[in-house]
Design an enzyme around this catalytic site. Structure first.
Site, PDB file in Angstrom:
ATOM      1  N   ASP A   1      33.328  28.181  34.317  1.00  0.00           N
ATOM      2  CA  ASP A   1      33.990  27.319  35.298  1.00  0.00           C
ATOM      3  C   ASP A   1      33.030  26.181  35.639  1.00  0.00           C
ATOM      4  O   ASP A   1      31.887  26.427  36.044  1.00  0.00           O
ATOM      5  CB  ASP A   1      34.339  28.120  36.564  1.00  0.00           C
ATOM      6  CG  ASP A   1      35.616  27.636  37.218  1.00  0.00           C
ATOM      7  OD1 ASP A   1      35.752  26.406  37.381  1.00  0.00           O
ATOM      8  OD2 ASP A   1      36.468  28.476  37.576  1.00  0.00           O
TER       9      ASP A   1
ATOM     10  N   ASP B   1      37.095  22.400  37.268  1.00  0.00           N
ATOM     11  CA  ASP B   1      37.698  22.442  38.597  1.00  0.00           C
ATOM     12  C   ASP B   1      38.102  21.038  39.053  1.00  0.00           C
ATOM     13  O   ASP B   1      37.296  20.104  38.980  1.00  0.00           O
ATOM     14  CB  ASP B   1      36.689  23.058  39.564  1.00  0.00           C
ATOM     15  CG  ASP B   1      37.260  23.330  40.937  1.00  0.00           C
ATOM     16  OD1 ASP B   1      38.208  24.124  41.032  1.00  0.00           O
ATOM     17  OD2 ASP B   1      36.754  22.736  41.905  1.00  0.00           O
TER      18      ASP B   1
ATOM     19  N   GLU C   1      41.655  21.552  35.579  1.00  0.00           N
ATOM     20  CA  GLU C   1      42.557  21.731  36.714  1.00  0.00           C
ATOM     21  C   GLU C   1      42.933  20.341  37.233  1.00  0.00           C
ATOM     22  O   GLU C   1      42.058  19.538  37.538  1.00  0.00           O
ATOM     23  CB  GLU C   1      41.878  22.541  37.811  1.00  0.00           C
ATOM     24  CG  GLU C   1      42.789  22.827  38.996  1.00  0.00           C
ATOM     25  CD  GLU C   1      42.049  23.451  40.165  1.00  0.00           C
ATOM     26  OE1 GLU C   1      42.688  24.191  40.933  1.00  0.00           O
ATOM     27  OE2 GLU C   1      40.840  23.195  40.325  1.00  0.00           O
TER      28      GLU C   1
ATOM     29  N   HIS D   1      43.137  32.794  40.515  1.00  0.00           N
ATOM     30  CA  HIS D   1      42.414  33.133  41.739  1.00  0.00           C
ATOM     31  C   HIS D   1      42.875  32.335  42.950  1.00  0.00           C
ATOM     32  O   HIS D   1      42.527  32.679  44.083  1.00  0.00           O
ATOM     33  CB  HIS D   1      40.919  32.894  41.519  1.00  0.00           C
ATOM     34  CG  HIS D   1      40.592  31.458  41.253  1.00  0.00           C
ATOM     35  ND1 HIS D   1      40.959  30.823  40.087  1.00  0.00           N
ATOM     36  CD2 HIS D   1      39.976  30.516  42.015  1.00  0.00           C
ATOM     37  CE1 HIS D   1      40.562  29.564  40.139  1.00  0.00           C
ATOM     38  NE2 HIS D   1      39.972  29.349  41.291  1.00  0.00           N
ATOM     39  N   ASP D   2      43.631  31.252  42.728  1.00  0.00           N
ATOM     40  CA  ASP D   2      44.108  30.397  43.822  1.00  0.00           C
ATOM     41  C   ASP D   2      45.574  30.630  44.168  1.00  0.00           C
ATOM     42  O   ASP D   2      46.115  29.950  45.043  1.00  0.00           O
ATOM     43  CB  ASP D   2      43.939  28.916  43.457  1.00  0.00           C
ATOM     44  CG  ASP D   2      42.510  28.429  43.609  1.00  0.00           C
ATOM     45  OD1 ASP D   2      41.761  29.045  44.392  1.00  0.00           O
ATOM     46  OD2 ASP D   2      42.142  27.450  42.933  1.00  0.00           O
TER      47      ASP D   2
END
Length: 560
Positions: A98, A199, A256, A330-331
């Site tokens: 990440d 991210d 993302e 995870h979000d």
């Protein structure tokens, strides 16, 4: 069509904090991931994506990085990471890191220097503005609530943070920032990693002029991400990143990208663009948002809207760019609770139905830890059991400050949409704390672990786990059709059944999914491919034109 290994791969996302605690301190770690590599391999995936494992004060569970080249002490050491990388590679599994470079932690040495003085070279590594009439320079709102600006008396200026106050945004207009980021990425590539999930990468370029966000005027509880995203230099920066780092290694990359449409996504991921391989888009994730309270919603998405959005991405990118496919991460809350039905009578069927709906589409599928077990949302009875910064900030703002929602109403909304739904410990077995730890876990385990766990799934040939395994096998068995074939949505106005077909010049796949807990009748027999055979289903028999609750069927045959 452009073809690469990452298009035919399946990715398994590991949230290390909640995966496996090997030293019984209540927090998952890298050694814990190693302990379950055989389990991940058995699922039939190709890539492991690790959420951030870098040194961090954990204001936002690792998305606030204090040192990009050190491992978070709670997770282990660099030696532990090298061991994980070697063990994964030995099993034919790739490892994707990440990458969080829109912002750092305010405890990163760069920011510690930046906030001391205007003359420090690092001051311009972040985004600073003078006060305007004694207050913030714009009305921009952070995605976690509150102003996106925080004042630093030492320099008499505000710094920008699109997320938490402890996550100051980097100034990508500064070439020194870009060089430092690219050097760090190269360092990780030289360690032997296989890719990056980036991210909020479409936020790295900010507007040329800092003006008020009109959306916030109308939606005072909203976020300014949409106003700031996809800035004027973002593609220039990503092409520079690609030329400097990404093109030199055989990597999987996914960015993302909140607020991205298919047209914008093609600019990031087009086969001839030399930027990223794919993006995570959020159009299907916003369908159940509340008009007033955004993600804090009690709504369920309409199937017609879901079909429209997913189908747009299928058809608009086909032959031009590549899709990522996901329900969970995870979000996001757990898919079976959000899009399916987590009641005991329907949980397994609907989890399988959701899996088939997505995995038969064109794109690279992502499976989030526990999704392959049909793990569900958590139903904590008190706000004090939640750990997620976003959840706690929303409670403070909407309940404590604004009194816009009662505590009972807000708790219902949190039950449905909190990020902590996905962050409860992985449910390995029916022993205490689901086999995640022998001490007190950092966040409580979902009480249903005694029936929903990996040990039980591996003993049951009809489990959700083995359904996912079969889907992964089918992608490898029929790549021309499942991975690369054309897509056509059938019956777009059907509010209960999601039916589509995939096809090549000579093969055809008919995918049928009942999104309801009721029996449905449809003219399936007239839609079947020539010489059709049932390839995968979540029921033991085929009842023709009658679909049972949450039934999924995929038929393979010759193109009609």
């Amino acid at each position: 069509m452009h073809k690469s290994w990452w298009q035919e791969a399946v990715v398994y996302q590991v949230y290390p904090r909640s995966f496996q605690d090997s030293n019984n301190d209540g927090i998952g770690d890298l050694t814990g991931v190693v302990e379950h590599l055989d389990y991940i391999k058995q699922l039939g995936v190709d890539v492991i994506w690790l959420n951030p494992i870098y040194k961090s004060p954990n204001a936002d569970n690792g998305y606030d990085i204090a040192d990009y080249e050190k491992i978070m002490a709670e997770f282990g050491t660099m030696a532990d990471f090298k061991h994980l990388l070697n063990e994964a590679h030995a099993r034919g599994l790739k490892v994707m890191m990440d990458l969080v470079v829109n912002h750092t932690s305010d405890e990163h040495p760069w920011f510690q220097a930046a906030k001391q003085s205007h003359t420090d070279p690092h001051h311009d590594w972040y985004i600073w503005r003078d006060p305007v009439d004694g207050h913030e320079p714009t009305n921009w709102r952070a995605d976690f609530g509150g102003s996106a600006w925080t004042y630093v008396p030492e320099v008499g200026q505000y710094y920008l943070h699109l997320f938490a106050t402890k996550q100051p945004d980097l100034n990508w207009t500064n070439p020194a920032v870009r060089k430092a980021v690219f050097d760090m990425m190269t360092w990780w590539c030289e360690q032997g990693i296989d890719g990056f999930r980036m991210d909020v990468i479409n936020l790295i370029s900010k507007p040329e002029q800092f003006t008020d966000d009109p959306y916030i005027v109308e939606h005072p509880n909203g976020s300014s991400l949409g106003f700031i995203a996809n800035g004027p230099h973002v593609h220039e920066y990503l092409r520079e990143m690609n030329q400097t780092v990404l093109s030199k290694y055989d990597l999987i990359t996914v960015g993302e990208a909140p607020g991205v449409t298919p047209v914008l996504a093609e600019k990031y991921t087009g086969f001839d663009r030399h930027e990223l391989e794919m993006v995570f888009q959020f159009k299907h994730m916003g369908l159940d948002d509340d008009p007033q309270f955004g993600k804090w919603s009690l709504h369920r998405p309409k199937l017609t809207d879901l079909k429209r959005v997913l189908s747009e991405w299928q058809t608009d990118l086909h032959g031009k760019a590549w899709n990522s496919l996901y329900w969970d991460n995870h979000d996001q809350p757990r898919a079976v609770s959000r899009f399916g039905d987590d009641r005991p009578a329907f949980r397994v069927r609907s989890a399988k139905m959701l899996a088939a709906t997505l995995h038969m589409m064109e794109g690279t599928p992502y499976i989030y830890q526990g999704e392959e077990l049909g793990m569900t949302n958590i139903d904590f009875s008190s706000i004090h059991d939640y750990r997620d910064l976003d959840t706690l900030n929303a409670w403070h703002e909407l309940v404590d400050q604004q009194h816009a929602l009662t505590s009972e109403d807000m708790l219902k909304r949190i039950h449905r949409r909190s990020r902590d739904n996905a962050r409860t410990p992985m449910q390995w077995d029916a022993t205490q704390h689901a086999g995640f730890t022998k001490s007190t876990p950092w966040i409580k385990v979902n009480p249903n672990y005694q029936t929903i766990n990996a040990a039980a799934a591996l003993e049951d040939p009809d489990s959700v786990f083995f359904f996912y395994q079969k889907l992964n096998q089918l992608r490898k068995q029929y790549p021309a059709l499942i991975v690369y074939g054309d897509y056509e949505l059938l019956d777009p106005d059907d509010s209960d059944v999601f039916m589509y077909r995939r096809f090549t010049d000579d093969q055809e796949l008919l995918v049928i999914n009942n999104f309801t807990d009721q029996e449905q009748s449809r003219p399936i027999s007239t839609r079947l491919p020539k010489n059709a055979r049932l390839m995968i289903s979540n029921y033991a028999d085929d009842r023709g034109d009658v679909l049972r609750p949450y039934e999924t069927r995929s038929y393979l045959g010759e193109r009609r």
